[in-house]
Design a protein around this motif. Structure first.
Motif, PDB file in Angstrom:
ATOM      1  N   GLY A 132     -29.244  24.949   2.459  1.00 38.73           N
ATOM      2  CA  GLY A 132     -29.795  26.129   1.787  1.00 38.73           C
ATOM      3  C   GLY A 132     -30.222  27.214   2.755  1.00 38.73           C
ATOM      4  N   VAL A 133     -30.196  26.902   4.043  1.00 34.42           N
ATOM      5  CA  VAL A 133     -30.552  27.888   5.068  1.00 34.42           C
ATOM      6  C   VAL A 133     -29.340  28.105   5.966  1.00 34.42           C
ATOM      7  N   SER A 134     -28.945  29.359   6.169  1.00 28.62           N
ATOM      8  CA  SER A 134     -27.774  29.648   6.994  1.00 28.62           C
ATOM      9  C   SER A 134     -27.988  30.928   7.785  1.00 28.62           C
ATOM     10  N   ILE A 135     -27.166  31.081   8.811  1.00 34.38           N
ATOM     11  CA  ILE A 135     -27.225  32.270   9.651  1.00 34.38           C
ATOM     12  C   ILE A 135     -26.077  33.198   9.261  1.00 34.38           C
ATOM     13  N   ARG A 136     -26.406  34.476   9.086  1.00 33.95           N
ATOM     14  CA  ARG A 136     -25.378  35.465   8.749  1.00 33.95           C
ATOM     15  C   ARG A 136     -24.877  36.128  10.026  1.00 33.95           C
ATOM     16  N   PHE A 137     -23.586  36.503  10.022  1.00 38.06           N
ATOM     17  CA  PHE A 137     -22.980  37.130  11.190  1.00 38.06           C
ATOM     18  C   PHE A 137     -22.302  38.442  10.789  1.00 38.06           C
ATOM     19  N   ASN A 138     -22.254  39.371  11.740  1.00 36.07           N
ATOM     20  CA  ASN A 138     -21.550  40.627  11.480  1.00 36.07           C
ATOM     21  C   ASN A 138     -20.079  40.487  11.869  1.00 36.07           C
ATOM     22  N   ALA A 139     -19.360  41.592  11.830  1.00 40.19           N
ATOM     23  CA  ALA A 139     -17.910  41.551  12.105  1.00 40.19           C
ATOM     24  C   ALA A 139     -17.589  41.129  13.533  1.00 40.19           C
ATOM     25  N   ASN A 140     -18.571  41.272  14.414  1.00 42.05           N
ATOM     26  CA  ASN A 140     -18.354  40.905  15.823  1.00 42.05           C
ATOM     27  C   ASN A 140     -18.867  39.503  16.132  1.00 42.05           C
ATOM     28  N   ASP A 141     -19.127  38.723  15.087  1.00 46.89           N
ATOM     29  CA  ASP A 141     -19.634  37.358  15.235  1.00 46.89           C
ATOM     30  C   ASP A 141     -20.992  37.305  15.927  1.00 46.89           C
ATOM     31  N   ILE A 142     -21.792  38.342  15.725  1.00 43.84           N
ATOM     32  CA  ILE A 142     -23.151  38.364  16.244  1.00 43.84           C
ATOM     33  C   ILE A 142     -24.105  38.057  15.082  1.00 43.84           C
ATOM     34  N   ALA A 143     -25.054  37.164  15.304  1.00 44.43           N
ATOM     35  CA  ALA A 143     -25.996  36.783  14.256  1.00 44.43           C
ATOM     36  C   ALA A 143     -26.812  37.992  13.805  1.00 44.43           C
ATOM     37  N   SER A 144     -26.879  38.222  12.477  1.00 45.66           N
ATOM     38  CA  SER A 144     -27.584  39.389  11.941  1.00 45.66           C
ATOM     39  C   SER A 144     -28.789  39.037  11.079  1.00 45.66           C
ATOM     40  N   GLY A 145     -28.940  37.782  10.716  1.00 48.71           N
ATOM     41  CA  GLY A 145     -30.082  37.418   9.888  1.00 48.71           C
ATOM     42  C   GLY A 145     -30.000  35.991   9.389  1.00 48.71           C
ATOM     43  N   ILE A 146     -31.093  35.557   8.767  1.00 46.39           N
ATOM     44  CA  ILE A 146     -31.152  34.219   8.179  1.00 46.39           C
ATOM     45  C   ILE A 146     -31.145  34.364   6.670  1.00 46.39           C
ATOM     46  N   GLN A 147     -30.316  33.573   6.005  1.00 48.21           N
ATOM     47  CA  GLN A 147     -30.162  33.672   4.555  1.00 48.21           C
ATOM     48  C   GLN A 147     -30.575  32.374   3.866  1.00 48.21           C
ATOM     49  N   LEU A 148     -31.266  32.533   2.728  1.00 43.23           N
ATOM     50  CA  LEU A 148     -31.644  31.384   1.894  1.00 43.23           C
ATOM     51  C   LEU A 148     -30.734  31.342   0.681  1.00 43.23           C
ATOM     52  N   ALA A 149     -30.416  30.152   0.229  1.00 38.77           N
ATOM     53  CA  ALA A 149     -29.605  29.985  -0.973  1.00 38.77           C
ATOM     54  C   ALA A 149     -30.319  29.002  -1.891  1.00 38.77           C
ATOM     55  N   PHE A 150     -30.495  29.394  -3.153  1.00 40.25           N
ATOM     56  CA  PHE A 150     -31.174  28.525  -4.117  1.00 40.25           C
ATOM     57  C   PHE A 150     -30.765  28.934  -5.528  1.00 40.25           C
ATOM     58  N   THR A 151     -31.020  28.072  -6.474  1.00 37.21           N
ATOM     59  CA  THR A 151     -30.665  28.344  -7.866  1.00 37.21           C
ATOM     60  C   THR A 151     -31.927  28.641  -8.660  1.00 37.21           C
ATOM     61  N   PHE A 152     -31.917  29.768  -9.378  1.00 35.47           N
ATOM     62  CA  PHE A 152     -33.068  30.166 -10.207  1.00 35.47           C
ATOM     63  C   PHE A 152     -32.552  30.595 -11.570  1.00 35.47           C
ATOM     64  N   LYS A 153     -33.046  29.941 -12.611  1.00 34.32           N
ATOM     65  CA  LYS A 153     -32.637  30.219 -13.992  1.00 34.32           C
ATOM     66  C   LYS A 153     -31.121  30.115 -14.155  1.00 34.32           C
TER      67      LYS A 153
END
Length: 391
Positions: A15-36
């Motif tokens: 549920g936790v992943s690292i996002r990357f830009n077009a140059n494969d540089i890490a741009s942020g941390i993303q959460l994934a979860f189900t709500f409703k």
């Protein structure tokens, strides 16, 4: 800077992943979860490191725990998320002001009339004693205390308008599932304070105090120039103040002897009439036509009436600086200029005009509004007619 390759050394929980830009540089941390029943992905502002990923995992666990308990509010964690269109903007501890502000913002986005928005804002200011009350804590006892405290300062109608805005605003709190019932729904102020009726025992509407023919004569005699023309025009046509200030030369026909009302000035903005019935043609006498012609020949403006500075009139300024002086000079008891409209209506009723025709001349939807305001005048004319027929 962390590349995709370097990120492989970092441990991420489900549920936790690292996002990357077009140059494969890490741009942020993303959460994934189900709500409703909807899969949600949101970026969080933690540092892209093992500590940041651990913090993100803890946050995700907190969110899932609240979802399971039914205490999760999306806006608490992601106030700028596009998902709020689905889940609402409710937050823990949301106050009355939060929801009233949101209601007004929504009204502005929907393009409601400026006068309507102004009315909402006035009601919001009047609700100030309740601003900081949390929506989940607001109950009818608080409303009763608010109404009683307000009754000594403003009229019941004003209090009713304020509660109407509050009721509509809190409907959104139900949609957001912040509350189950709207505490203002079904609340009647008449159960808690005295509400004066607009109509007395004689069926006289308290707000209707037309000028007598003698008073009109005194008023017209106490003014001159453009001010005199405006007053005579209003008395002869029954137009609203917002309508005469918006009257343009192209709306006046000196051949067919009529003026057509297309626009009104509300909150300093010229716009079309509020309803289709408000757009109407009104016959004028030759005398009134000559007054209008004289005014139109005095300047090159598109508008019929201009003030002494050659500017477009403001109805409030006219009332304060011209109308009040004229009535004082005439020795006539002060009433708002709107009473000229009431004078037009009652005069026509006393002369036996067809009520449907009068309805159209005044820009109403149906004669029902005439009965509400001028019921006693209509009854008086009908009794007079019956006596005349009997004789």
């Amino acid at each position: 800077m962390i590349t995709r390759e370097k990120s492989e050394k970092l441990k991420t929980d489900r549920g936790v992943s690292i996002r990357f830009n077009a140059n494969d540089i890490a741009s942020g941390i993303q959460l994934a979860f189900t709500f409703k029943g909807i899969l949600c992905r949101e970026t969080v502002g933690f540092t892209i490191s093992q500590n940041g990923l651990n913090a993100a995992s803890n946050l995700l666990g907190e969110i899932k725990n609240k979802i399971a308990k039914g205490t999760f509010f999306y806006a608490d964690y992601f106030p700028k998320s596009k998902k709020l269109k689905l889940f609402g903007g409710a937050v823990t501890g949301a106050t009355v002001k939060d929801y009233v502000d949101r209601y007004i913002e929504n009204a502005e986005e929907r393009g409601l009339a400026p006068s309507t928005i102004t009315g909402y804002k006035k009601s919001r200011n009047g609700l100030k004693p309740l601003w900081l009350v949390e929506v989940t804590e607001l109950d009818q006892l608080m409303l009763v205390n608010f109404v009683k405290a307000s009754s000594g300062k403003v009229k019941a109608k004003t209090i009713s308008n304020r509660l109407s805005v509050l009721r509509s605003a809190l409907d959104d709190a139900i949609i957001d599932k912040l509350i189950i019932q709207n505490p203002v729904a079904g609340f009647k102020i008449s159960k808690h304070i005295k509400v004066e009726s607009n109509v007395n025992a004689r069926k006289q509407h308290n707000a209707v105090t037309p000028f007598s023919p003698n008073e009109i004569e005194k008023i017209v005699g106490a003014c001159e120039g453009t001010v005199k023309a405006i007053i005579q025009f209003c008395n002869a046509t029954g137009v609203r103040s917002s309508e005469w200030v918006a009257l343009k030369k192209q709306d006046v026909c000196l051949i067919s002897l009529e003026v057509t009302i297309y626009e009104a000035v509300v909150e300093k903005q010229t716009k079309g009439t509020k309803t289709m019935s408000g757009r109407r043609s009104i016959p004028i006498s030759r005398e009134v036509a000559e007054l209008l012609e004289e005014e139109m020949n005095m300047h090159d403006s598109d508008y019929v009436f201009l003030n002494s500075k050659g500017e477009h009139w403001n109805q409030d300024s006219f009332r304060k600086h011209q109308w009040s002086k004229v009535l004082k000079k005439a020795g006539v008891k002060y009433r708002y200029p709107y009473q000229l409209r009431h004078t037009f209506a009652t005069r026509n009723i006393s002369e036996g005009i067809n009520l449907w025709k009068l309805t159209k001349l005044m820009g109403h939807k149906s004669p029902q509004q005439l009965y509400q305001h001028y019921g006693n005048f209509i009854d008086a004319y009908e009794k007079k007619s019956k006596r005349g027929n009997a004789a």
